[in-house]
Design a protein around this motif. Structure first.
Motif, PDB file in Angstrom:
ATOM      1  N   ARG A 128       0.781  -1.234   0.000  1.00 19.86           N
ATOM      2  CA  ARG A 128       0.000   0.000   0.000  1.00 19.86           C
ATOM      3  C   ARG A 128       0.815   1.288   0.000  1.00 19.86           C
ATOM      4  N   LEU A 129       2.112   1.199   0.330  1.00 14.92           N
ATOM      5  CA  LEU A 129       2.891   2.427   0.519  1.00 14.92           C
ATOM      6  C   LEU A 129       4.210   2.437  -0.256  1.00 14.92           C
ATOM      7  N   ALA A 130       4.811   1.293  -0.447  1.00 18.71           N
ATOM      8  CA  ALA A 130       6.149   1.223  -1.052  1.00 18.71           C
ATOM      9  C   ALA A 130       6.204   1.575  -2.535  1.00 18.71           C
ATOM     10  N   PRO A 131       5.160   1.309  -3.319  1.00 21.65           N
ATOM     11  CA  PRO A 131       5.261   1.657  -4.753  1.00 21.65           C
ATOM     12  C   PRO A 131       5.505   3.160  -4.972  1.00 21.65           C
ATOM     13  N   ALA A 132       6.087   3.481  -6.098  1.00 17.75           N
ATOM     14  CA  ALA A 132       6.368   4.883  -6.429  1.00 17.75           C
ATOM     15  C   ALA A 132       5.089   5.715  -6.444  1.00 17.75           C
ATOM     16  N   GLU A 133       4.020   5.143  -6.944  1.00 18.04           N
ATOM     17  CA  GLU A 133       2.730   5.825  -6.988  1.00 18.04           C
ATOM     18  C   GLU A 133       1.653   4.876  -6.460  1.00 18.04           C
ATOM     19  N   PRO A 134       1.499   4.806  -5.134  1.00 18.23           N
ATOM     20  CA  PRO A 134       0.519   3.869  -4.567  1.00 18.23           C
ATOM     21  C   PRO A 134      -0.895   4.148  -5.065  1.00 18.23           C
ATOM     22  N   TYR A 135      -1.651   3.084  -5.242  1.00 23.70           N
ATOM     23  CA  TYR A 135      -3.054   3.191  -5.645  1.00 23.70           C
ATOM     24  C   TYR A 135      -3.817   4.001  -4.609  1.00 23.70           C
ATOM     25  N   LYS A 136      -4.545   5.002  -5.068  1.00 20.94           N
ATOM     26  CA  LYS A 136      -5.344   5.873  -4.195  1.00 20.94           C
ATOM     27  C   LYS A 136      -4.498   6.513  -3.089  1.00 20.94           C
ATOM     28  N   ASP A 137      -3.292   6.951  -3.418  1.00 17.18           N
ATOM     29  CA  ASP A 137      -2.410   7.545  -2.405  1.00 17.18           C
ATOM     30  C   ASP A 137      -3.114   8.688  -1.694  1.00 17.18           C
ATOM     31  N   GLY A 138      -3.012   8.678  -0.398  1.00 15.24           N
ATOM     32  CA  GLY A 138      -3.681   9.665   0.433  1.00 15.24           C
ATOM     33  C   GLY A 138      -5.016   9.159   0.956  1.00 15.24           C
ATOM     34  N   LYS A 139      -5.518   8.081   0.360  1.00 16.55           N
ATOM     35  CA  LYS A 139      -6.784   7.493   0.791  1.00 16.55           C
ATOM     36  C   LYS A 139      -6.668   5.978   0.937  1.00 16.55           C
ATOM     37  N   GLN A 140      -5.447   5.439   0.854  1.00 18.40           N
ATOM     38  CA  GLN A 140      -5.280   3.997   0.813  1.00 18.40           C
ATOM     39  C   GLN A 140      -5.264   3.335   2.185  1.00 18.40           C
ATOM     40  N   THR A 141      -5.151   4.094   3.258  1.00 16.64           N
ATOM     41  CA  THR A 141      -5.034   3.501   4.579  1.00 16.64           C
ATOM     42  C   THR A 141      -6.323   3.696   5.372  1.00 16.64           C
ATOM     43  N   PRO A 142      -7.024   2.597   5.674  1.00 19.05           N
ATOM     44  CA  PRO A 142      -8.233   2.712   6.491  1.00 19.05           C
ATOM     45  C   PRO A 142      -7.896   3.239   7.893  1.00 19.05           C
TER      46      PRO A 142
END
Length: 136
Positions: free
Chosen positions: A58-72
């Protein structure tokens, strides 16, 4: 790593966590209910593995999917810890931990993020369950 280096690293993590805890938004987060029970039942080694895996996906990729909203905000102790420690998105990693956006996390950065999360959970578990009604 020598014991002196480990103690120095733990002190540096604690100073960073203390600074984050002074921020009103971050200070709201504590392990309660299901998340606390999960941390107790799974134990530190399993929670560390979960943290490593969740950060990798959820965090390591260069451009995480839905960055800024990916962590519940709830559902796992690692998620609560990520919000408390500003390791929830790449913007917070940049702002609070100096880890640049737009590139994949290095192994050392990934390990650091996991250490921050796990140290926060360790401190929460040592602090007892009576933390009032605030929710995170």
């Amino acid at each position: 790593m020598a014991d002196d280096d480990r103690r120095r690293d733990a002190r540096a993590l604690d100073r960073r966590l203390d600074a984050l805890a002074r921020q009103p938004f971050r200070a709201r987060f504590h392990l309660r209910g299901r998340e606390r029970a999960t941390a107790e039942s799974k134990g530190p080694a399993t929670i560390r593995w979960h943290a490593y895996d969740l950060v990798a996906r959820r965090l390591a990729p260069a451009e995480p999917y839905k960055d800024g909203k990916q962590t519940p905000y709830r559902g796992h102790p690692v998620f609560v810890a990520q919000h408390a420690t500003a390791t929830c998105c790449r913007g917070c990693l940049r702002r609070w931990h100096g880890i640049p956006q737009g590139r994949e996390l290095t192994r050392a950065e990934h390990a650091y993020v996991v250490d921050v999360i796990c140290r926060w959970i360790e401190r929460e578990m040592a602090g007892g369950a009576g933390r009032g009604p605030a929710r995170g």
